[in-house]
Motif scaffolding. Structure first.
Motif, short mmCIF file in Angstrom:
data_model
loop_
_atom_site.label_atom_id
_atom_site.label_comp_id
_atom_site.label_asym_id
_atom_site.label_seq_id
_atom_site.Cartn_x
_atom_site.Cartn_y
_atom_site.Cartn_z
N TRP A 238 0.82 -1.21 0.00
CA TRP A 238 0.00 0.00 0.00
C TRP A 238 0.86 1.26 0.00
CZ3 TRP A 238 0.84 3.02 4.23
CH2 TRP A 238 1.38 2.40 5.36
N LEU A 239 2.16 1.14 0.25
CA LEU A 239 3.06 2.29 0.19
C LEU A 239 3.37 2.71 -1.25
CD1 LEU A 239 5.56 1.29 3.00
CD2 LEU A 239 3.93 3.17 3.05
N ILE A 240 3.09 1.84 -2.20
CA ILE A 240 3.34 2.13 -3.61
C ILE A 240 2.20 2.99 -4.14
CG2 ILE A 240 3.66 1.17 -5.91
CD1 ILE A 240 4.69 -1.39 -4.52
N ALA A 241 2.53 4.17 -4.64
CA ALA A 241 1.52 5.09 -5.15
C ALA A 241 0.81 4.47 -6.35
CB ALA A 241 2.15 6.42 -5.54
N GLY A 242 -0.50 4.47 -6.33
CA GLY A 242 -1.28 3.95 -7.44
C GLY A 242 -1.50 2.45 -7.42
N TYR A 243 -0.97 1.76 -6.43
CA TYR A 243 -1.15 0.31 -6.35
C TYR A 243 -2.54 -0.02 -5.87
CZ TYR A 243 -0.79 -4.48 -4.75
OH TYR A 243 -1.02 -5.82 -4.54
N GLN A 244 -3.20 -0.93 -6.60
CA GLN A 244 -4.51 -1.42 -6.19
C GLN A 244 -4.48 -2.94 -6.23
OE1 GLN A 244 -7.33 0.42 -8.79
NE2 GLN A 244 -7.12 2.42 -7.82
N GLU A 245 -4.83 -3.53 -5.13
CA GLU A 245 -4.76 -4.99 -4.98
C GLU A 245 -5.56 -5.71 -6.06
OE1 GLU A 245 -3.55 -8.45 -3.05
OE2 GLU A 245 -3.13 -6.47 -2.25
N GLU A 246 -6.75 -5.22 -6.36
CA GLU A 246 -7.63 -5.93 -7.29
C GLU A 246 -7.23 -5.76 -8.75
OE1 GLU A 246 -9.17 -1.96 -6.16
OE2 GLU A 246 -8.81 -3.74 -4.98
N SER A 247 -6.49 -4.71 -9.09
CA SER A 247 -6.14 -4.50 -10.49
C SER A 247 -4.76 -5.04 -10.86
CB SER A 247 -6.24 -3.02 -10.85
OG SER A 247 -5.26 -2.29 -10.14
N PHE A 248 -3.92 -5.38 -9.88
CA PHE A 248 -2.59 -5.90 -10.18
C PHE A 248 -2.68 -7.41 -10.33
CE2 PHE A 248 1.71 -7.39 -9.27
CZ PHE A 248 2.42 -6.60 -10.15
N LEU A 249 -2.27 -7.92 -11.50
CA LEU A 249 -2.41 -9.34 -11.81
C LEU A 249 -1.11 -10.12 -11.69
CD1 LEU A 249 -4.63 -8.88 -14.98
CD2 LEU A 249 -5.39 -9.35 -12.64
N GLY A 250 0.01 -9.45 -11.57
CA GLY A 250 1.32 -10.10 -11.57
C GLY A 250 1.73 -10.61 -10.19
N ASP A 251 3.00 -10.96 -10.09
CA ASP A 251 3.58 -11.49 -8.85
C ASP A 251 3.86 -10.34 -7.87
OD1 ASP A 251 4.82 -12.97 -6.93
OD2 ASP A 251 6.57 -13.51 -8.14
N LYS A 252 3.18 -10.38 -6.76
CA LYS A 252 3.31 -9.30 -5.77
C LYS A 252 4.67 -9.31 -5.08
CE LYS A 252 -1.64 -8.91 -5.03
NZ LYS A 252 -2.02 -9.54 -6.26
N ASP A 253 5.30 -10.48 -4.96
CA ASP A 253 6.63 -10.55 -4.36
C ASP A 253 7.67 -9.85 -5.24
OD1 ASP A 253 5.81 -11.91 -2.10
OD2 ASP A 253 6.08 -13.87 -3.04
N LYS A 254 7.57 -10.04 -6.55
CA LYS A 254 8.49 -9.37 -7.47
C LYS A 254 8.26 -7.87 -7.47
CE LYS A 254 9.33 -13.14 -10.69
NZ LYS A 254 9.18 -13.59 -12.08
#
Length: 101
Positions: A29-45
């Motif tokens: 959530w510290l990443i500006a513009g990050y939305q959990e539901e719209s990001f489809l890639g690997d969250k660890d990367k």
């Protein structure tokens, strides 16, 4: 003169701490513009990418006042260009990573 060193050191510590929270603790959530539901890639990367970028910015910010003293204004220009290009590269890599697993 000494105030510039103190400000850069404090900012560098903040950047490194934010990188730690993003990279190790996975506080996306510290990443500006990050939305959990719209990001489809690997969250660890994604966390590793933004954490590493924050570490690099922190180290560069720590070194900035020393560069300004020894090399002059050219080190400030190099700092600004590198931060801008790094930001663009990080955002491009984020978009490349944003695809389904």
């Amino acid at each position: 003169m000494i105030a510039g060193y103190i400000i850069c050191i404090v900012l560098a510590l903040i950047f490194v701490f934010m990188g730690y929270l993003t990279h190790i603790k996975k506080k996306l959530w510290l990443i500006a513009g990050y939305q959990e539901e719209s990001f489809l890639g690997d969250k660890d990367k994604l966390a590793k990418l933004f954490g590493l970028f924050s570490y690099i910015v922190g180290i560069a910010t720590f070194l900035l006042p020393f560069g300004l003293d020894f090399f002059g204004i050219i080190s400030g220009i190099i700092y600004a260009v590198c931060i801008c290009l790094g930001t663009i590269a990080t955002l491009v890599l984020k978009q490349i990573m944003n695809k389904p697993l």
